[in-house]
Design an enzyme around this catalytic site. Structure first.
Site, PDB file in Angstrom:
ATOM      1  N   SER A 249      42.021  37.229  37.106  1.00  0.00           N
ATOM      2  CA  SER A 249      41.877  35.884  37.681  1.00  0.00           C
ATOM      3  C   SER A 249      40.520  35.325  37.293  1.00  0.00           C
ATOM      4  CB  SER A 249      41.991  35.956  39.201  1.00  0.00           C
ATOM      5  OG  SER A 249      40.810  36.548  39.714  1.00  0.00           O
ATOM      6  N   LYS A 250      40.274  34.111  37.740  1.00  0.00           N
ATOM      7  CA  LYS A 250      39.020  33.422  37.407  1.00  0.00           C
ATOM      8  C   LYS A 250      37.781  34.281  37.698  1.00  0.00           C
ATOM      9  CE  LYS A 250      40.165  29.002  36.296  1.00  0.00           C
ATOM     10  NZ  LYS A 250      41.467  29.365  35.739  1.00  0.00           N
ATOM     11  N   ARG A 251      37.897  35.136  38.712  1.00  0.00           N
ATOM     12  CA  ARG A 251      36.757  35.995  39.062  1.00  0.00           C
ATOM     13  C   ARG A 251      36.304  36.842  37.875  1.00  0.00           C
ATOM     14  NH1 ARG A 251      37.779  40.101  42.018  1.00  0.00           N
ATOM     15  NH2 ARG A 251      40.013  39.732  41.961  1.00  0.00           N
TER      16      ARG A 251
END
Ligand code: GLU
Length: 477
Positions: A249-251
């Protein structure tokens, strides 16, 4: 004839996990001399955007996934956008309704939740099949109330087996799936219904998609059966995780193909790396040409366990492909970055392009990303960006004295060849008792602003007489 499809929803940029699904479909199609269909699943009117559809197609093409049938190429089994196929879904739904395989359901979500609560179940336990056998009176009453029905599939009470080509047999017990909606009250098909109609009408032989769709597959199989369609093969690919083993994910930083493209990855490096996300040969080979991947790819070699996306390995691989390609290509691909940095403009002369190309060839070993090309070759064209640490370490009083002497020596250099330049510097070191480093480092920093770069004398030769003398003047005492 093998026919597979990649079916993105245009609700965002192409995600790395979906890029992997697209690539595996492509490799499987090519390996079997089959057809890859691109289908745009755009029935979610609120979230689907034309610009994402365009971006997804651009990004697929960029890294080398080419389809044989799709919205832009056309084909015999189109249209290839679900919003252009609504009539087909309605016709198919009507047929199922007439056959009694689906029924009209008038319940609101609140009513279903309320009944679930009263039955002592979790309110979101799912549909309780309330409208399955409505009496004509009840049906008439709901109609008169002006309720708009959905169409629900009458789930047969038997177990469903998915014989997944990656995961083996997965059994879904009877009763585990409530009657589900195939047409919404606004006349749009649900995801499940549209997928099945399309896969059938587009003559798809193998459905290769992410494991997140495995739980949807029994619904799809039931629909295929209800309509008397042949059931395609299913292959559910493991998920792609970040290095901390959570869903990518964006993380984890950039997760879209577009972001990697913008950073300056080479398409062939991306193609190669993505192919390794959940697939590999017994020899754990890392580097494959596209032709090799097409030849070697098989679903049997896809891993059941999740793939881990490792940006460092991708970067390493990109550097490797950077060294394999030509300086001319690197220059061409990095022009947008060079323009942005004011190092090259539109319509440069052939002479300048040759000059830049040679600069790239001197730095090629060190270039990992196209976006870093300006950093590596900028000083050949513009005033260097002097790195503070390098200046304070090497352009000291003593360094400047050394540079003054070198300046005098270089001023007398007519030939300006590597050979002559190097002889002058080495003679100077010997005459004055300097170690090579005491002279080489200040020289490099004064000319390039940095402590690393190409071979010193190749660099000076390419920089040329004027720029070299000018920079030495600036830094000599
Ligand atoms: N449109 C679906 C998605 O983007 C893919 C559906 C499928 O492959 O069956 O997840």
């Amino acid at each position: 004839m093998v026919r597979v499809r990649f079916a993105p929803s245009p609700t965002g940029y192409l995600h790395l996990g979906n890029a992997r699904t697209a690539l595996f479909n492509y490799l499987f199609a090519k390996h079997n001399n089959g057809i890859l269909v691109l289908r745009i699943e755009d029935t979610d009117a609120e979230r689907s955007k034309k610009e994402y559809e365009t971006a997804i197609m651009e990004d697929l093409k960029w890294f080398g996934v080419k389809w044989d049938e799709g919205p832009d190429t056309g084909g015999e089994n189109g249209p290839y956008r679900q919003t252009e196929r609504l009539g087909l879904y309605r016709q198919a739904a009507e047929k199922l309704l007439q056959e009694g395989k689906v029924y009209r359901c008038y319940c609101t979500r609140e009513e279903t939740e309320e009944r679930n609560r009263r039955a002592g179940k979790n309110e979101s336990a799912g549909y309780d099949n309330f409208c399955r056998d409505l009496s004509p009176q009840d049906l008439g009453r709901y109609e008169r109330e002006g309720r708009k029905p959905v169409l629900r599939f009458r789930v047969p009470g038997k177990k469903v087996e998915v014989n997944d080509l990656v995961r083996g047999q997965v059994v879904f017990e009877p009763g585990s799936i409530p009657d589900f909606v195939i047409m919404k009250s606004d006349g749009l098909p649900t995801f499940h219904f549209a997928v099945v109609i399309d896969d059938c009408m587009m003559k798809i032989t193998h459905v290769i998609r992410g494991e997140d769709h495995l739980s949807n597959t029994p619904k799809h199989i039931m629909l295929f059966e209800a309509m008397g369609f042949d059931i395609p093969g299913f292959a559910h690919m493991s998920m792609t995780l970040g290095r901390d083993k959570t869903r990518l994910s964006k993380r984890h930083g950039a997760t879209s193909v577009r972001a990697y493209r913008d950073e300056g990855y080479l398409p062939e490096a991306f193609f190669n790396y993505i192919a390794l996300l959940g697939w590999g040969t017994a020899e754990s080979q890392d580097i494959f040409s596209p032709e090799e991947l097409v030849r070697e790819f098989s679903i049997e070699r896809c891993n059941k366990s999740n793939a881990v996306f490792d940006p460092e390995k991708l970067l390493w691989m990109n550097g490797l492909y950077m060294r394999k390609t030509t300086p001319a290509r690197i220059l061409n691909l990095s022009l947008p970055y060079l323009k942005e940095a004011g190092i090259a403009g539109d319509g440069e002369t052939e002479e300048k392009m040759h000059y830049l190309e040679k600069a790239v060839s001197l730095e090629q070993e060190k270039i990992k990303l196209l976006k870093d090309v300006p950093y590596h070759i900028g000083f050949f064209v513009k005033e260097p960006v002097y790195e503070e640490k390098a200046v304070s370490k090497y352009l000291t009083e003593k360094g400047k004295e050394v540079l003054g002497a070198i300046l005098t020596s270089f001023e007398g250099c007519e030939e300006w060849s590597i050979h002559d330049l190097e002889a002058r510097v080495r003679d100077f070191c010997e005459a004055k008792g300097y170690k090579a480093g005491e002279v080489f480092h200040p020289l490099r920093v004064a000319l390039s602003g940095k402590t690393t770069g190409p071979g010193l004398f190749e660099m000076i030769e390419h920089l040329g007489r004027d720029k070299t003398l000018e920079r030495l003047k600036k830094w000599s005492a």
